[in-house]
Design a protein around this motif. Structure first.
Motif, PDB file in Angstrom:
ATOM      1  N   LEU A 293       0.842  -1.195   0.000  1.00 24.75           N
ATOM      2  CA  LEU A 293       0.000   0.000   0.000  1.00 24.75           C
ATOM      3  C   LEU A 293       0.876   1.244   0.000  1.00 24.75           C
ATOM      4  O   LEU A 293       2.016   1.218   0.460  1.00 24.75           O
TER       5      LEU A 293
ATOM      6  N   LEU B 239     -10.207   2.620   6.367  1.00 25.20           N
ATOM      7  CA  LEU B 239     -10.380   1.640   5.291  1.00 25.20           C
ATOM      8  C   LEU B 239     -11.440   2.094   4.298  1.00 25.20           C
ATOM      9  O   LEU B 239     -11.292   1.924   3.079  1.00 25.20           O
TER      10      LEU B 239
ATOM     11  N   ALA C  20     -10.987   2.986   0.283  1.00 23.71           N
ATOM     12  CA  ALA C  20     -11.774   2.326  -0.756  1.00 23.71           C
ATOM     13  C   ALA C  20     -12.455   3.320  -1.694  1.00 23.71           C
ATOM     14  O   ALA C  20     -12.883   2.958  -2.788  1.00 23.71           O
TER      15      ALA C  20
ATOM     16  N   PRO D  68      -8.368   2.871  -5.796  1.00 27.67           N
ATOM     17  CA  PRO D  68      -8.659   1.801  -4.834  1.00 27.67           C
ATOM     18  C   PRO D  68      -8.207   0.438  -5.363  1.00 27.67           C
ATOM     19  O   PRO D  68      -8.410   0.117  -6.531  1.00 27.67           O
TER      20      PRO D  68
ATOM     21  N   GLU E 240      -9.156  -2.969  -4.553  1.00 28.78           N
ATOM     22  CA  GLU E 240     -10.131  -3.713  -3.773  1.00 28.78           C
ATOM     23  C   GLU E 240      -9.590  -5.066  -3.313  1.00 28.78           C
ATOM     24  O   GLU E 240      -9.893  -5.512  -2.201  1.00 28.78           O
TER      25      GLU E 240
ATOM     26  N   LEU F  31      -7.486  -4.514  -0.260  1.00 26.75           N
ATOM     27  CA  LEU F  31      -8.311  -4.147   0.887  1.00 26.75           C
ATOM     28  C   LEU F  31      -9.065  -5.357   1.422  1.00 26.75           C
ATOM     29  O   LEU F  31      -9.245  -5.504   2.638  1.00 26.75           O
TER      30      LEU F  31
ATOM     31  N   ARG G 244      -8.846  -6.776   5.211  1.00 25.83           N
ATOM     32  CA  ARG G 244     -10.036  -7.018   6.040  1.00 25.83           C
ATOM     33  C   ARG G 244     -10.068  -8.474   6.521  1.00 25.83           C
ATOM     34  O   ARG G 244     -10.488  -8.742   7.658  1.00 25.83           O
TER      35      ARG G 244
END
Length: 370
Positions: free
Chosen positions: A157, A179, A183, A246, A248, A251, A255
């Motif tokens: 990141l 977060l 996004a 973003p 995804e 991410l 998560r």
């Protein structure tokens, strides 16, 4: 077994700390504010009681003990030290009095960090037991800032977002909000074209010049208390964030990591499975994690009775690795602690100095042992 209700003097607590080979240390109630403001983070910064001394220096009532103990350790010039304390802390809390009694142990300079971490957890549990609270009536939760940081690095990141996420670790609502922002790219406000172009080009001097002119034209000496230079810096940061695309998939992986919550005896296998399933390298962090688990077993702790929660952190910015809490059945934090290897250099230590420690909330212990 001594219960908190049965003793009337701090000497009883001091005896419990001495049983753990901690040297008693006293720190003044009035402390310089800068070390807390600079190293502990927003969570503590907004809760301390500030004042000034006769020379105009910012001072505060002692909001916690770790930073003052570390400062005295540095002043003493020792390579290592194991310190026990008991006294009143002063800070605003969401619930409970703003003055409350704390005790704890700070272990500074121990080179075998895994052994020191294990001893810290074991000592915390032993002290609470001596105060009349049975471990089997509580929940022990462990997290690890270093593992979280390794996941962020492995995902690649952007550095700015990694820093934001690292600062949010331990604050569930803040972490979730961060977060969500990651996004969804930030939309830039409607700005005059010259200002937008200067922000886009990264020309800080030109951007500050244009903002100064715009503020002068509007007869504003500042904007929300900020100087033109500060406004320019924030605008450039916002523009940089607006350009982030973003990712995804990354991410989703993050998560998934944050959703891990397992008994500690299963943690290494689960982390390795997560590493393999998601194609990222966490080997260095997992190796340290596994060795620390072995150290915890060596001091007699049952890993199956401890929960590893990947999203758990403590709300102070100086923690660097292990973090842990002992909570009562009602959810009150009875003990909180962790490793803070970057703190002593920030406070002025001449070389890297490891540290780990814990604090006991004695007012909550009294309720839990009742």
């Amino acid at each position: 077994m001594t219960t908190l209700r049965s003793f009337s003097a701090r000497a009883d607590i001091e005896a419990i700390l001495a049983d753990r080979n901690a040297v008693r240390i006293d720190v003044p109630v009035l402390q310089p504010a800068e070390p807390f403001l600079d190293t502990a983070g927003e969570e503590l910064r907004r809760r301390i009681f500030l004042t000034q001394n006769q020379n105009g220096r910012a001072m505060c009532l002692r909001p916690e003990f770790t930073i003052p103990v570390c400062l005295q350790h540095i002043e003493g010039g020792a390579l290592s030290g194991r310190y026990g304390y008991v006294g009143t802390a002063f800070r605003q809390r969401d619930a409970g009095a703003s003055e409350f009694l704390q005790a704890g142990i700070e272990d500074i300079g121990e080179a075998d960090t895994n052994a020191a971490d294990a001893r810290s957890v074991a000592d915390a549990l032993a002290c609470v037991s001596d105060l009349g609270v049975r471990a089997d009536t509580c929940e022990i939760i462990i997290g690890d800032q270093a593992v979280f940081d390794q996941v962020l690095a492995a995902l690649g990141l952007p550095s700015g977002w990694r820093l934001r996420l690292a600062h949010a670790f331990g604050h569930d609502a803040t972490l979730e909000a961060t977060l969500d922002r990651l996004a969804h790219p930030i939309t830039m406000p409607d700005l005059p074209e010259p200002i937008l172009q200067a922000a886009q080009s990264g020309d800080s001097a030109k951007l500050e010049e244009l903002i100064t002119a715009a503020m002068d034209a509007a007869s504003l000496s500042n904007a929300g208390g900020r100087t033109p230079a500060e406004v320019a810096k924030r605008l450039q940061a916002k523009f940089a964030q607006s350009q982030l695309v973003p990712e995804e998939a990354k991410l989703d992986i993050l998560r998934k990591f944050l959703s891990i919550s397992v008994p500690l005896d299963q943690s290494v296998a689960v982390l390795r499975g997560f590493e393999k399933d998601n194609g990222i390298d966490l080997a260095p962090a997992i190796a340290v994690f596994e060795e620390r688990n072995k150290s915890l077993i060596a001091v007699g702790l049952d890993l199956s009775a401890i929960i590893y929660n990947a999203s758990f952190g403590r709300r102070l910015d100086y923690y660097t690795g292990l973090v842990y809490e002992l909570r009562s059945r009602s959810g009150d934090v009875l003990v909180g602690g962790g490793r803070y290897d970057r703190l002593l250099p920030l406070l002025g230590a001449e070389k890297a100095t490891p540290g780990v420690g814990f604090s006991i909330w004695l007012d909550r212990i009294a309720e839990a042992s009742a």
